[in-house]
Design an enzyme around this catalytic site. Structure first.
Site, short mmCIF file in Angstrom:
data_model
loop_
_atom_site.label_atom_id
_atom_site.label_comp_id
_atom_site.label_asym_id
_atom_site.label_seq_id
_atom_site.Cartn_x
_atom_site.Cartn_y
_atom_site.Cartn_z
N GLU A 187 2.19 38.37 -6.84
CA GLU A 187 2.79 39.37 -5.97
C GLU A 187 1.75 40.07 -5.09
O GLU A 187 1.99 40.35 -3.92
CB GLU A 187 3.54 40.43 -6.80
CG GLU A 187 4.68 39.86 -7.63
CD GLU A 187 4.27 39.49 -9.05
OE1 GLU A 187 5.08 39.72 -9.97
OE2 GLU A 187 3.13 38.99 -9.23
N CYS B 145 2.22 45.07 -11.05
CA CYS B 145 2.82 44.52 -9.84
C CYS B 145 4.09 45.26 -9.45
O CYS B 145 4.43 45.35 -8.27
CB CYS B 145 3.12 43.04 -10.04
SG CYS B 145 1.64 42.03 -10.16
N TRP C 254 -10.55 -1.16 -22.20
CA TRP C 254 -9.58 -0.10 -21.90
C TRP C 254 -8.20 -0.68 -22.12
O TRP C 254 -7.90 -1.76 -21.62
CB TRP C 254 -9.73 0.40 -20.46
CG TRP C 254 -11.01 1.07 -20.18
CD1 TRP C 254 -12.10 0.56 -19.56
CD2 TRP C 254 -11.32 2.43 -20.53
NE1 TRP C 254 -13.09 1.51 -19.47
CE2 TRP C 254 -12.63 2.67 -20.06
CE3 TRP C 254 -10.64 3.45 -21.18
CZ2 TRP C 254 -13.25 3.90 -20.22
CZ3 TRP C 254 -11.26 4.67 -21.33
CH2 TRP C 254 -12.55 4.88 -20.86
N ARG D 103 -5.32 16.68 -18.46
CA ARG D 103 -6.32 17.56 -19.08
C ARG D 103 -6.53 18.84 -18.26
O ARG D 103 -6.76 19.90 -18.82
CB ARG D 103 -7.65 16.82 -19.21
CG ARG D 103 -7.72 15.78 -20.31
CD ARG D 103 -9.09 15.12 -20.31
NE ARG D 103 -9.24 14.16 -21.41
CZ ARG D 103 -10.33 13.43 -21.59
NH1 ARG D 103 -11.37 13.56 -20.76
NH2 ARG D 103 -10.40 12.59 -22.61
N GLY E 204 -6.96 10.61 -32.94
CA GLY E 204 -6.48 9.31 -33.34
C GLY E 204 -5.16 9.37 -34.08
O GLY E 204 -4.54 10.44 -34.22
N LEU F 17 -4.83 12.00 -37.19
CA LEU F 17 -4.70 13.41 -36.82
C LEU F 17 -3.35 13.67 -36.16
O LEU F 17 -2.69 14.67 -36.44
CB LEU F 17 -5.83 13.83 -35.89
CG LEU F 17 -5.86 15.31 -35.50
CD1 LEU F 17 -6.05 16.18 -36.74
CD2 LEU F 17 -6.95 15.59 -34.48
#
Length: 352
Positions: A54, A86, A171, A185, A282, A285
């Site tokens: 604002e 604000c 990959w 990310r 992985g 987890l």
């Protein structure tokens, strides 16, 4: 001239520009319309401690804001923190009407709408609420339950393998998919992996290779779940590129499985201002997070490859029979390079 509905759509798009840089604050967008419905100012909250949406819009509009309408994705704040309230700024600018998508759920900042009404300003709430909530989902979910919103990200072949039989995984997905992970990310406050991933891959876990002209990158906190402190001294995750927290049982305690108490770890992250977490660990987890009910969203990158053997993308998620399967609701499917990206949220369990 734009309608208030159109203006809110623009405000929601503006708010998204702050993803990854505003925590512990929310992302917020604002448009200011003059009495004739012409856009005279717009803004978004870019970083914690900086001017709110604002305030940015009011500075752009100047005197043209008087008598006009403020269209904002979140209820204007009503308190003085690192910046002023604000609600008072809108009153001082002579705004006559405020259109709000979502009410502020935090006790310290809420009350802006009431303050504006008391000053004689017309208030409308709930305009494009569902879209605005979706754009601010991580922050809203986090503050409502006092723990970060957790997204599990994984990459796998079409037959669900995250590595080949010999352990190789670079990959699995295409370069465009890997670039998309860096974009993902950039929208979170912390990236979490297990010590097994650090020992196997020595990742840096930073945001790199963004080419979209976005804000200067604020690197997420790197978090290693490491029950007994096995992270090597020279691991890349310990470099100066970003802050790192090595989480041990000695620091946060042990859960039922004897490893790091994941719930206590998330509580600690919330206390540090972390509102959105990307789980990149992985399969073990990820399974522990899912078994503990600590995953909110799943983003899976699936490559058109078949391995037939090798490490599964997920293990030990607390599921022993089909009736216990973790149900997901798909929210998006997109082709990224040669791969498919699936985005889904966990479906709440029905009460028995």
């Amino acid at each position: 001239m734009v309608t208030e509905h159109e203006a809110m759509g623009r405000a929601i798009a503006l708010a998204a520009r702050g993803l990854g840089t505003t925590s512990p604050n929310p992302v917020v967008g604002c448009l200011l319309l003059d009495p004739d419905g012409k856009v005279v100012g717009e803004g978004f909250h870019a970083y914690a401690g900086g001017p709110h949406a604002e305030i940015v819009a009011l500075a752009q509009a100047g005197k043209r804001a008087r008598g006009g309408t403020a269209v904002v994705t979140l209820e204007p704040c009503n308190h003085t923190g690192r910046t002023g309230p604000c609600a008072q700024a809108l009153i001082a600018a002579g705004i006559k009407r405020v259109v709000i998508a979502v009410d502020d759920p935090t006790p310290v900042a809420a009350g802006g709408a009431a303050t504006l009404r008391a000053a004689g300003i017309q208030i409308e709430t709930g305009v494009r609420r569902e879209e605005a909530e979706a754009g601010n989902l991580a922050w809203l979910t986090a503050v409502r339950r006092s723990r970060p919103y957790v997204t599990w990200k994984y990459a796998a072949t079409l037959d669900g393998r995250s590595a080949a039989a010999d352990g190789t995984s670079m990959w699995i997905t295409s370069e465009p998919a890997r670039a998309d992970v860096h974009r993902l990310r950039s929208t979170v406050d912390a990236i979490v992996v297990g010590v097994g991933t650090v020992l196997a891959d020595d990742p840096q876990l930073t945001v790199r290779d963004l080419r979209d002209g976005s804000l200067a990158i604020k690197q997420p906190l790197r978090v290693v779940v490491d029950s007994s402190g096995r992270t090597p001294v020279k691991a890349r995750i310990r470099d100066a590129a970003a802050e790192t927290w090595i989480v041990t049982t000695a620091e946060v305690g042990a859960g039922p499985d004897g490893h790091v108490d994941l719930s206590a770890m998330l509580t600690g992250l919330y206390a540090r201002g972390i509102r959105a977490v990307l789980l990149e660990g992985g399969p073990t987890l990820a399974g522990a997070f899912l078994a503990a009910g600590l995953v909110d969203r799943v983003v899976g990158y699936v490559a058109p490859k078949l391995l037939g053997a090798g490490r599964a993308a997920l293990v030990d998620a607390g599921v022993t029979t089909i009736a216990e399967a973790i149900d997901l609701d798909l929210t998006d499917i997109a082709q990224i390079g040669s791969d498919l990206r699936f985005t889904a949220v966990l479906r709440p369990k029905r009460e028995s």
